[in-house]
Design a protein around this motif. Structure first.
Motif, PDB file in Angstrom:
ATOM      1  N   GLY A  41       0.948  -1.166  -0.107  1.00 24.69           N
ATOM      2  CA  GLY A  41       0.003  -0.024  -0.069  1.00 24.69           C
ATOM      3  C   GLY A  41       0.923   1.221  -0.131  1.00 24.69           C
ATOM      4  O   GLY A  41       2.073   0.879   0.329  1.00 24.69           O
ATOM      5  N   ILE A  42       0.214   2.440  -0.204  1.00 22.89           N
ATOM      6  CA  ILE A  42       0.946   3.784  -0.250  1.00 22.89           C
ATOM      7  C   ILE A  42       0.353   4.607   0.286  1.00 22.89           C
ATOM      8  O   ILE A  42      -0.810   4.624   0.569  1.00 22.89           O
ATOM      9  CB  ILE A  42       1.569   3.993  -1.768  1.00 22.89           C
ATOM     10  N   GLY A  43       0.973   5.742   0.910  1.00 18.59           N
ATOM     11  CA  GLY A  43       0.357   6.810   1.382  1.00 18.59           C
ATOM     12  C   GLY A  43      -0.233   6.318   2.736  1.00 18.59           C
ATOM     13  O   GLY A  43       0.310   5.586   3.656  1.00 18.59           O
ATOM     14  N   GLY A  44      -1.686   6.455   2.996  1.00 15.82           N
ATOM     15  CA  GLY A  44      -2.323   6.409   4.248  1.00 15.82           C
ATOM     16  C   GLY A  44      -2.443   4.696   4.314  1.00 15.82           C
ATOM     17  O   GLY A  44      -2.626   4.238   5.445  1.00 15.82           O
ATOM     18  N   VAL A  52      -3.130  -6.390   0.317  1.00 13.01           N
ATOM     19  CA  VAL A  52      -3.207  -5.397  -0.778  1.00 13.01           C
ATOM     20  C   VAL A  52      -4.214  -4.266  -0.242  1.00 13.01           C
ATOM     21  O   VAL A  52      -5.426  -4.524  -0.239  1.00 13.01           O
ATOM     22  CB  VAL A  52      -3.636  -5.920  -2.084  1.00 13.01           C
ATOM     23  N   VAL A  53      -3.465  -3.330   0.099  1.00 12.72           N
ATOM     24  CA  VAL A  53      -4.256  -2.232   0.941  1.00 12.72           C
ATOM     25  C   VAL A  53      -4.357  -0.988   0.127  1.00 12.72           C
ATOM     26  O   VAL A  53      -3.494  -0.377  -0.380  1.00 12.72           O
ATOM     27  CB  VAL A  53      -3.436  -1.830   2.271  1.00 12.72           C
ATOM     28  N   SER A  54      -5.514  -0.706  -0.486  1.00 12.81           N
ATOM     29  CA  SER A  54      -5.805   0.581  -1.232  1.00 12.81           C
ATOM     30  C   SER A  54      -7.531   0.670  -1.476  1.00 12.81           C
ATOM     31  O   SER A  54      -8.193  -0.115  -1.692  1.00 12.81           O
ATOM     32  CB  SER A  54      -5.330   0.162  -2.653  1.00 12.81           C
ATOM     33  N   LYS A  55      -7.710   1.928  -0.798  1.00 13.27           N
ATOM     34  CA  LYS A  55      -8.897   2.294  -0.428  1.00 13.27           C
ATOM     35  C   LYS A  55      -9.652   2.310  -2.088  1.00 13.27           C
ATOM     36  O   LYS A  55     -10.673   1.557  -2.590  1.00 13.27           O
ATOM     37  CB  LYS A  55      -8.935   3.575   0.083  1.00 13.27           C
ATOM     38  N   MET A  95       0.288  17.867   5.932  1.00 13.48           N
ATOM     39  CA  MET A  95       0.360  18.519   4.540  1.00 13.48           C
ATOM     40  C   MET A  95      -0.848  18.175   3.624  1.00 13.48           C
ATOM     41  O   MET A  95      -0.877  18.869   2.712  1.00 13.48           O
ATOM     42  CB  MET A  95       1.921  18.442   3.969  1.00 13.48           C
ATOM     43  N   GLU A  96      -1.051  16.822   3.574  1.00 12.73           N
ATOM     44  CA  GLU A  96      -2.099  16.364   2.609  1.00 12.73           C
ATOM     45  C   GLU A  96      -3.603  16.877   3.339  1.00 12.73           C
ATOM     46  O   GLU A  96      -4.335  17.281   2.229  1.00 12.73           O
ATOM     47  CB  GLU A  96      -2.048  14.768   2.483  1.00 12.73           C
ATOM     48  N   SER A  97      -3.790  17.052   4.388  1.00 13.03           N
ATOM     49  CA  SER A  97      -4.955  17.586   4.787  1.00 13.03           C
ATOM     50  C   SER A  97      -5.134  19.142   4.635  1.00 13.03           C
ATOM     51  O   SER A  97      -5.904  19.586   4.257  1.00 13.03           O
ATOM     52  CB  SER A  97      -4.768  17.373   6.188  1.00 13.03           C
ATOM     53  N   GLY A 115      -5.072  17.714  -4.998  1.00 12.28           N
ATOM     54  CA  GLY A 115      -3.807  18.124  -5.589  1.00 12.28           C
ATOM     55  C   GLY A 115      -2.922  17.056  -6.184  1.00 12.28           C
ATOM     56  O   GLY A 115      -2.096  17.197  -7.232  1.00 12.28           O
ATOM     57  N   VAL A 116      -3.097  15.908  -5.381  1.00 11.66           N
ATOM     58  CA  VAL A 116      -2.182  14.578  -5.609  1.00 11.66           C
ATOM     59  C   VAL A 116      -2.671  13.996  -7.354  1.00 11.66           C
ATOM     60  O   VAL A 116      -1.965  13.414  -7.717  1.00 11.66           O
ATOM     61  CB  VAL A 116      -2.118  13.468  -4.655  1.00 11.66           C
ATOM     62  N   GLU A 117      -3.984  14.285  -7.662  1.00 13.80           N
ATOM     63  CA  GLU A 117      -4.489  13.800  -8.865  1.00 13.80           C
ATOM     64  C   GLU A 117      -3.937  14.016 -10.019  1.00 13.80           C
ATOM     65  O   GLU A 117      -3.660  13.273 -10.853  1.00 13.80           O
ATOM     66  CB  GLU A 117      -6.159  13.895  -9.069  1.00 13.80           C
TER      67      GLU A 117
HETATM   68  O1  LIG Z   1      -5.636   3.877  -0.496  1.00  9.61           O
HETATM   69  P1  LIG Z   1      -5.235   4.267  -2.008  1.00  9.61           P
HETATM   70  O2  LIG Z   1      -6.440   4.448  -2.775  1.00  9.61           O
HETATM   71  O3  LIG Z   1      -4.478   3.377  -2.740  1.00  9.61           O
HETATM   72  O4  LIG Z   1      -4.585   5.749  -1.786  1.00  9.61           O
HETATM   73  C1  LIG Z   1      -3.276   5.887  -1.317  1.00  9.61           C
HETATM   74  C2  LIG Z   1      -2.944   7.244  -0.856  1.00  9.61           C
HETATM   75  O5  LIG Z   1      -2.940   7.998  -2.224  1.00  9.61           O
HETATM   76  C3  LIG Z   1      -3.756   9.268  -1.927  1.00  9.61           C
HETATM   77  O6  LIG Z   1      -4.970   9.190  -2.491  1.00  9.61           O
HETATM   78  C4  LIG Z   1      -2.822  10.216  -2.344  1.00  9.61           C
HETATM   79  O7  LIG Z   1      -1.749  10.384  -2.154  1.00  9.61           O
HETATM   80  C5  LIG Z   1      -3.610   9.170  -0.593  1.00  9.61           C
HETATM   81  O8  LIG Z   1      -4.453  10.341   0.391  1.00  9.61           O
HETATM   82  C6  LIG Z   1      -4.032   7.842   0.066  1.00  9.61           C
HETATM   83  O9  LIG Z   1      -3.635   7.657   1.305  1.00  9.61           O
END
Ligand SMILES: O=P(O)(O)OC[C@H]1O[C@](O)(CO)[C@@H](O)[C@@H]1O
Length: 548
Positions: free
Chosen positions: A151-154, A202-205, A351-353, A507-509
Motif C-alpha cells: 500500500g502507499i500513503g495512508g 493489498v491495501v488500497s481504498k 500536509m495532505e490535509s 492536488g495529488v491527482e
Molecule cells: O488507498 P489508496 O486508494 O491506494 O490511496 C493511497 C494514498 O493515495 C492518496 O489518495 C493520494 O496520495 C492518499 O490520500 C492515500 O492515502
C-alpha cells in the motif's frame, strides 16, 4: 466563507503580535515563574508543555476568540456526528467512529456506522487470531510466517509507524511493508519470504493506485510461481479496499476482502482494516488498545475545555506560528527511534490535509496555510540539522516528543535521551548571548581584542525560538493511539481556522494523471503526449538514451 484574515479577532491578534515582537521568551520566563503551570496541559497519558512558545495569556485568549469566531466547537460536533465536513467530496470524515464504542448507534445515511465498524474489527480479529495461531494457513497448509503489506500513503504510513513503535510487543508473523514502485522494498521483502507461508495484504481504498497495483501484480506472480494455482494465490491475498469490483477484476476473492469506506480518508485510516498488518503483528488485543488510546484522545478533544485541550492548543499554536508569525516550516523531533516514522506520517497527515489554497467554498484563501512539516529522531538530528535551528536565519518551531518509560526490553540510556531533549528545547528558548559568551571566553583566558569579537559572534545563539514538548508516559499501544489521534485533531483545528477542507486531496491527482500519460513515452513505446513541454520531452529523450 469569511477569510481568517478578515475576522475581527485576527486584527486584534496581529496588533498583539506587534506588541509582543520585542519581548523574548527568556524575558517571558523571567517575568513569570508560573509560566510552566500556566502553559502546560495534560491529555490521556501525556503532558503538553507549550510554555516555550512566544505567547502570553493574551495570545491564547485571542487565539481562542478566533476559534470561537470560526465556530470550532460546532464544527467539531459536526465532525464527530457524521455531518458532511468534506464538502468537495460530499462526505463525512468519520475516523473517530473507527475507535468509538459500538453503542449508541451512529447513523449516517441510514447506516449504523458504529455497528459496521465493530463487525469489521471482529472479522479482522478472527482472521488475525487464526493466522497467529497457525489455523489459517497458506494454500498448501503451512502456517503463515510472513505478511507483506502492499500500500502507499495512508495505506502504508500509519501501519508502518505503528508496527515500528510497537515492535517490542510484536509476537506474530513478521510484517514487511512495500510502498515504492521501484522494486527495492518488494525485492527485499520477497527475498526473506517463502510463497507457501506468506500472506499478502493489498491495501488500497481505491484499488486503483498505480504503485500498489503494480507491486500487487508482482507479488501475485511470485505467489503463483510458488503455490501453483490462481485459486491458491487468491487464498493468500487479502484485499483491503472500498472497491470490490476491482478486486474481482484482478481475480481475487471478494469474500476475503476487508472493507474501507468512503467516509474515512486514507491518512486517517490506520484504525480501520488498513491496520490489519498491525493486528497480525501484535495481536487483536493490543490493536484494540491502540483504538482505545485514540478514543481517549477523541474524548479529550470533544470534552476538555478549549484552553486545556491538547489538539486545540497545538492547532492554535500552529496557526499562530505559521500564519500570524510567518514561520513557514515546522520540525517534529521524536526522542525515540521507535517513533522514527512519525515525521513521515505527520507529513502526510498535516500536509495532505491542509496543503490547500482555497476555502471550503472555493475562494482563494488569503491566510498562509500548512507550513512544511519535516523531522527526524533526536539525538541523531542534533548532529545534523539542529545547527540551523539554533543559529540559522530562519526560525523553525519544533515539536519535541519524549517518552518517559522506555519500551520494555529495550536497552539504551533513557535519561541521557531525555536530558538531550530538554537541553535542546531550553537552548532554543534561551539561546546564549554575546555577554555570556564574552564572560566565558575571557574567564578561560582569551585576550580581549578584535579576534574575541569574531569568536563571540560565531558562538551567539539568538534563542527566542519556539517549541512544544509532548511527553508520553510510555509507548504502550494506548499512548501511541492517543499521539496519532492528537495530530489528526490538530489538523482539523488548523483547517477549521484557515477555513479549508482538510479531508480532500485533489492536488495529488494531477501528477497521477500525467504519470499515466507519460508512461508509454518513458517506456519508449510512443512519443510524449502532444501537450508535453520542452523540459519533459528533453528529459524523456535523455532517459531513453541511457536505457538503450
Ligand atoms: O488507498 P489508496 O486508494 O491506494 O490511496 C493511497 C494514498 O493515495 C492518496 O489518495 C493520494 O496520495 C492518499 O490520500 C492515500 O492515502
Amino acid at each position: 466563507m469569511q477569510q481568517l484574515k478578515d475576522l475581527p479577532s485576527w486584527t486584534a491578534l496581529l496588533r498583539h503580535r506587534r506588541a509582543l515582537q520585542d519581548v523574548s521568551l527568556r524575558e517571558l520566563f523571567e517575568r513569570d515563574p508560573g509560566r510552566f503551570e500556566r502553559f502546560s496541559a495534560n491529555g490521556p497519558g501525556c503532558l503538553l508543555d507549550f510554555s516555550k512558545n512566544r505567547i502570553t495569556h493574551e495570545t491564547l485568549d485571542l487565539l481562542l476568540a478566533l476559534a470561537a469566531e470560526r465556530g470550532l466547537e460546532s464544527r467539531r460536533e459536526a465532525l464527530f456526528t457524521g455531518e458532511i465536513v468534506n464538502a468537495s467530496e460530499g462526505r463525512p470524515a468519520l475516523h473517530t467512529a473507527l475507535r468509538g464504542p459500538a453503542s449508541p448507534p451512529l447513523r449516517v445515511a441510514g447506516e449504523d456506522v458504529a455497528a459496521t465498524v465493530h463487525a469489521t474489527v471482529e472479522r479482522m480479529a478472527a482472521l488475525a487470531d487464526a493466522v497467529r495461531a497457525g489455523e489459517r494457513t497458506g494454500a498448501t497448509g503451512k502456517p503463515v510466517r510472513d505478511v507483506i503489506n502492499i500500500g502507499i500513503g495512508g495505506s502504508d504510513l500509519g501501519p508502518r509507524l505503528a508496527l515500528e513503535a510497537l515492535a517490542p510487543l510484536a509476537d506474530g508473523p513478521r510484517v514487511h511493508f512495500v510502498a515504492n514502485v521501484d522494486g527495492v522494498e518488494l525485492e527485499r521483502a520477497l527475498a526473506g519470504c517463502d510463497p507457501e507461508t506468506t500472506l499478502v495484504l493489498v491495501v488500497s481504498k481505491s484499488f486503483g493506485t498505480s504503485e500498489t497495483m503494480r507491486n500487487a501484480a508482482q507479488a501475485m506472480d511470485w505467489l503463483r510461481r510458488g503455490v501453483a494455482s490462481a485459486e491458491a494465490v487468491a487464498q493468500q491475498v487479502i484485499p483491503i479496499t472500498a472497491n470490490l469490483e476491482r478486486v474481482r477484476a484482478l481475480g481475487l476473492d471478494p469474500e476475503l476482502a476487508l472493507p474501507m469506506w468512503d467516509w474515512v480518508g486514507g491518512r486517517y485510516s490506520l484504525w480501520s482494516a488498513v491496520g490489519l498488518s498491525v493486528m497480525l503483528g501484535v495481536g487483536a488485543e493490543r490493536f484494540r488498545s491502540l483504538l482505545d488510546g485514540a478514543h481517549a484522545m477523541d474524548r479529550h478533544f470533544r470534552e476538555a475545555p478549549l484552553a486545556r485541550n491538547l489538539p486545540v492548543i497545538l492547532g492554535l499554536l500552529s496557526v499562530w506560528n505559521a500564519t500570524a508569525c510567518g514561520l513557514r516550516s515546522q520540525a517534529v523531533v521524536p526522542y525515540s527511534e521507535r517513533l522514527a516514522r512519525l515525521p513521515g506520517h505527520l507529513q502526510q497527515l498535516l500536509m495532505e490535509s491542509n496543503g490547500k489554497s482555497v476555502t471550503v467554498t472555493g475562494e482563494a484563501v488569503t491566510a498562509e496555510t500548512v507550513p512544511v512539516i519535516w523531522g527526524q529522531t533526536g539525538t541523531p538530528s542534533q548532529h545534523a540539522f539542529f545547527q540551523a535551528l539554533h543559529q540559522g536565519t530562519d526560525t523553525v518551531p519544533v515539536d519535541f516528543i519524549g517518552v518517559a518509560a522506555p519500551v520494555a526490553g529495550e536497552c539504551g540510556d533513557a535519561e541521557a535521551l531525555t536530558a538531550n531533549l530538554l537541553a535542546q528545547s531550553q537552548a532554543l528558548m534561551r539561546g546564549r548571548s554575546a555577554d555570556e559568551i564574552r564572560a566565558e571566553l575571557t574567564a578561560a583566558g582569551a585576550a580581549d581584542d578584535e579576534s574575541l569579537d569574531a569568536a563571540v559572534a560565531a558562538r551567539v545563539c539568538p534563542g527566542n525560538r519556539p517549541s512544544n514538548t509532548l511527553l508520553l508516559q510510555d509507548l504502550a499501544p494506548e499512548r501511541l493511539g492517543a499521539l496519532i489521534a492528537l495530530y489528526e485533531h490538530r489538523a482539523f483545528v488548523e483547517g477549521t481556522l484557515w477555513g479549508i477542507n482538510s479531508f480532500d486531496q485533489w492536488g495529488v491527482e494531477l501528477g497521477k494523471q500525467l504519470a499515466e500519460g507519460l508512461l508509454p513515452a518513458v517506456r519508449g513505446e510512443a512519443e510524449p503526449p502532444a501537450n508535453a513541454d520542452a523540459s519533459t520531452r528533453g528529459l524523456v529523450a535523455a532517459y531513453r538514451r541511457w536505457r538503450e
